[in-house]
Design a protein around this motif. Structure first.
Motif, PDB file in Angstrom:
ATOM      1  N   VAL A 224      61.898  59.195  51.715  1.00  0.00           N
ATOM      2  CA  VAL A 224      62.394  59.385  52.392  1.00  0.00           C
ATOM      3  C   VAL A 224      64.029  58.521  52.760  1.00  0.00           C
ATOM      4  O   VAL A 224      63.437  57.850  52.850  1.00  0.00           O
ATOM      5  N   PRO A 225      64.622  59.338  53.895  1.00  0.00           N
ATOM      6  CA  PRO A 225      64.921  60.803  54.118  1.00  0.00           C
ATOM      7  C   PRO A 225      64.987  61.771  52.461  1.00  0.00           C
ATOM      8  O   PRO A 225      65.924  60.805  52.104  1.00  0.00           O
ATOM      9  N   VAL A 226      64.468  62.829  52.904  1.00  0.00           N
ATOM     10  CA  VAL A 226      65.206  63.693  51.912  1.00  0.00           C
ATOM     11  C   VAL A 226      65.729  65.314  52.678  1.00  0.00           C
ATOM     12  O   VAL A 226      65.140  65.491  53.848  1.00  0.00           O
ATOM     13  N   VAL A 227      67.196  65.335  52.643  1.00  0.00           N
ATOM     14  CA  VAL A 227      67.862  65.907  52.983  1.00  0.00           C
ATOM     15  C   VAL A 227      68.462  67.299  52.849  1.00  0.00           C
ATOM     16  O   VAL A 227      68.765  66.813  51.695  1.00  0.00           O
ATOM     17  N   MET A 228      67.283  68.499  53.101  1.00  0.00           N
ATOM     18  CA  MET A 228      68.479  69.206  51.597  1.00  0.00           C
ATOM     19  C   MET A 228      68.499  70.676  52.204  1.00  0.00           C
ATOM     20  O   MET A 228      68.121  71.276  53.069  1.00  0.00           O
ATOM     21  N   PRO A 229      70.585  70.723  52.489  1.00  0.00           N
ATOM     22  CA  PRO A 229      70.333  72.056  52.827  1.00  0.00           C
ATOM     23  C   PRO A 229      70.566  73.480  51.796  1.00  0.00           C
ATOM     24  O   PRO A 229      70.299  73.226  50.745  1.00  0.00           O
ATOM     25  N   ASN A 230      70.191  74.140  53.020  1.00  0.00           N
ATOM     26  CA  ASN A 230      70.689  75.518  51.637  1.00  0.00           C
ATOM     27  C   ASN A 230      71.358  75.481  50.519  1.00  0.00           C
ATOM     28  O   ASN A 230      71.742  76.378  49.935  1.00  0.00           O
ATOM     29  N   ASP A 231      72.717  75.372  51.016  1.00  0.00           N
ATOM     30  CA  ASP A 231      73.784  75.212  50.321  1.00  0.00           C
ATOM     31  C   ASP A 231      74.624  74.312  49.349  1.00  0.00           C
ATOM     32  O   ASP A 231      75.618  74.249  48.454  1.00  0.00           O
ATOM     33  N   SER A 232      73.850  72.846  49.341  1.00  0.00           N
ATOM     34  CA  SER A 232      73.914  72.380  48.867  1.00  0.00           C
ATOM     35  C   SER A 232      73.271  71.497  48.241  1.00  0.00           C
ATOM     36  O   SER A 232      71.808  71.646  48.737  1.00  0.00           O
ATOM     37  N   ASP A 233      73.608  69.903  47.098  1.00  0.00           N
ATOM     38  CA  ASP A 233      72.545  69.374  46.775  1.00  0.00           C
ATOM     39  C   ASP A 233      72.051  68.854  47.571  1.00  0.00           C
ATOM     40  O   ASP A 233      72.507  67.850  48.386  1.00  0.00           O
ATOM     41  N   PRO A 234      70.583  68.357  47.530  1.00  0.00           N
ATOM     42  CA  PRO A 234      69.790  67.547  48.372  1.00  0.00           C
ATOM     43  C   PRO A 234      70.716  65.557  48.156  1.00  0.00           C
ATOM     44  O   PRO A 234      70.918  65.569  47.168  1.00  0.00           O
ATOM     45  N   ILE A 235      70.101  65.528  49.809  1.00  0.00           N
ATOM     46  CA  ILE A 235      70.597  63.963  50.023  1.00  0.00           C
ATOM     47  C   ILE A 235      69.242  63.289  50.129  1.00  0.00           C
ATOM     48  O   ILE A 235      68.747  64.061  50.944  1.00  0.00           O
ATOM     49  N   VAL A 236      69.001  62.102  49.288  1.00  0.00           N
ATOM     50  CA  VAL A 236      67.682  61.148  49.978  1.00  0.00           C
ATOM     51  C   VAL A 236      68.636  59.801  49.767  1.00  0.00           C
ATOM     52  O   VAL A 236      69.513  59.079  49.636  1.00  0.00           O
ATOM     53  N   GLY A 237      67.795  59.644  51.327  1.00  0.00           N
ATOM     54  CA  GLY A 237      68.679  57.428  51.445  1.00  0.00           C
ATOM     55  C   GLY A 237      69.022  58.535  52.929  1.00  0.00           C
ATOM     56  O   GLY A 237      70.023  59.671  53.031  1.00  0.00           O
TER      57      GLY A 237
ATOM     58  N   ARG B 289      73.295  58.584  54.164  1.00  0.00           N
ATOM     59  CA  ARG B 289      73.932  57.990  52.688  1.00  0.00           C
ATOM     60  C   ARG B 289      75.179  58.903  53.838  1.00  0.00           C
ATOM     61  O   ARG B 289      75.436  60.479  53.321  1.00  0.00           O
ATOM     62  N   PRO B 290      75.343  58.243  54.351  1.00  0.00           N
ATOM     63  CA  PRO B 290      76.909  58.848  55.729  1.00  0.00           C
ATOM     64  C   PRO B 290      78.085  59.015  55.441  1.00  0.00           C
ATOM     65  O   PRO B 290      78.386  60.532  55.015  1.00  0.00           O
ATOM     66  N   ASP B 291      78.469  58.984  53.281  1.00  0.00           N
ATOM     67  CA  ASP B 291      79.440  59.539  52.486  1.00  0.00           C
ATOM     68  C   ASP B 291      78.459  60.671  52.157  1.00  0.00           C
ATOM     69  O   ASP B 291      79.476  61.549  52.021  1.00  0.00           O
ATOM     70  N   ALA B 292      77.742  61.238  52.128  1.00  0.00           N
ATOM     71  CA  ALA B 292      77.545  62.495  51.683  1.00  0.00           C
ATOM     72  C   ALA B 292      76.798  63.165  52.722  1.00  0.00           C
ATOM     73  O   ALA B 292      77.494  64.783  52.817  1.00  0.00           O
ATOM     74  N   LEU B 293      76.544  62.220  53.777  1.00  0.00           N
ATOM     75  CA  LEU B 293      76.301  63.989  55.132  1.00  0.00           C
ATOM     76  C   LEU B 293      77.698  63.880  55.318  1.00  0.00           C
ATOM     77  O   LEU B 293      77.607  65.077  56.084  1.00  0.00           O
ATOM     78  N   LYS B 294      78.509  63.101  55.892  1.00  0.00           N
ATOM     79  CA  LYS B 294      79.860  63.845  56.541  1.00  0.00           C
ATOM     80  C   LYS B 294      79.817  65.241  55.368  1.00  0.00           C
ATOM     81  O   LYS B 294      81.540  65.633  56.682  1.00  0.00           O
ATOM     82  N   ASP B 295      79.668  65.495  54.403  1.00  0.00           N
ATOM     83  CA  ASP B 295      80.595  66.784  53.652  1.00  0.00           C
ATOM     84  C   ASP B 295      79.322  67.910  54.251  1.00  0.00           C
ATOM     85  O   ASP B 295      79.865  69.118  54.461  1.00  0.00           O
ATOM     86  N   LEU B 296      78.289  67.488  55.068  1.00  0.00           N
ATOM     87  CA  LEU B 296      77.770  68.461  56.400  1.00  0.00           C
ATOM     88  C   LEU B 296      78.280  69.114  56.968  1.00  0.00           C
ATOM     89  O   LEU B 296      77.796  69.848  58.205  1.00  0.00           O
ATOM     90  N   VAL B 297      79.480  68.415  58.296  1.00  0.00           N
ATOM     91  CA  VAL B 297      80.194  68.611  59.230  1.00  0.00           C
ATOM     92  C   VAL B 297      81.353  69.428  58.596  1.00  0.00           C
ATOM     93  O   VAL B 297      81.825  68.978  58.020  1.00  0.00           O
ATOM     94  N   ASP B 298      81.416  70.828  60.099  1.00  0.00           N
ATOM     95  CA  ASP B 298      82.047  71.638  59.512  1.00  0.00           C
ATOM     96  C   ASP B 298      83.757  71.229  59.692  1.00  0.00           C
ATOM     97  O   ASP B 298      83.530  70.253  61.013  1.00  0.00           O
TER      98      ASP B 298
END
Length: 76
Positions: free
Chosen positions: A52-65, A67-76
């Motif tokens: 963990v952490p595992v971030v599971m957004p409903n509308d995209s692939d899960p993010i493991v660990g 990962r600011p590079d991947a988390l920034k895609d969740l910012v509208d």
């Protein structure tokens, strides 16, 4: 209802940093702490996750660990 679930555990620096990032960017999420709800450990293992952490957004692939590079895609 929040469309992002964050699976975390106690004493996990990456979990803390992930939750901080989401909070600082005003991203709503629901946390499931596997230390407090161990039934989710088998659920995550069944999906192939071993950390963990595992971030599971409903509308995209899960993010493991953390990962600011991947988390920034969740910012509208």
């Amino acid at each position: 209802m929040d469309n992002i679930v964050v699976y975390s555990k106690n004493n996990c620096m990456q979990c803390k940093m992930t939750k901080r990032y989401l909070t600082e960017h005003d991203i709503n999420f629901r946390e499931i702490n596997v230390s407090n709800e161990p039934e989710y450990i088998d659920y995550l293992k069944g999906l192939g996750y071993q950390s963990v952490p595992v971030v599971m957004p409903n509308d995209s692939d899960p993010i493991v660990g953390f990962r600011p590079d991947a988390l920034k895609d969740l910012v509208d």
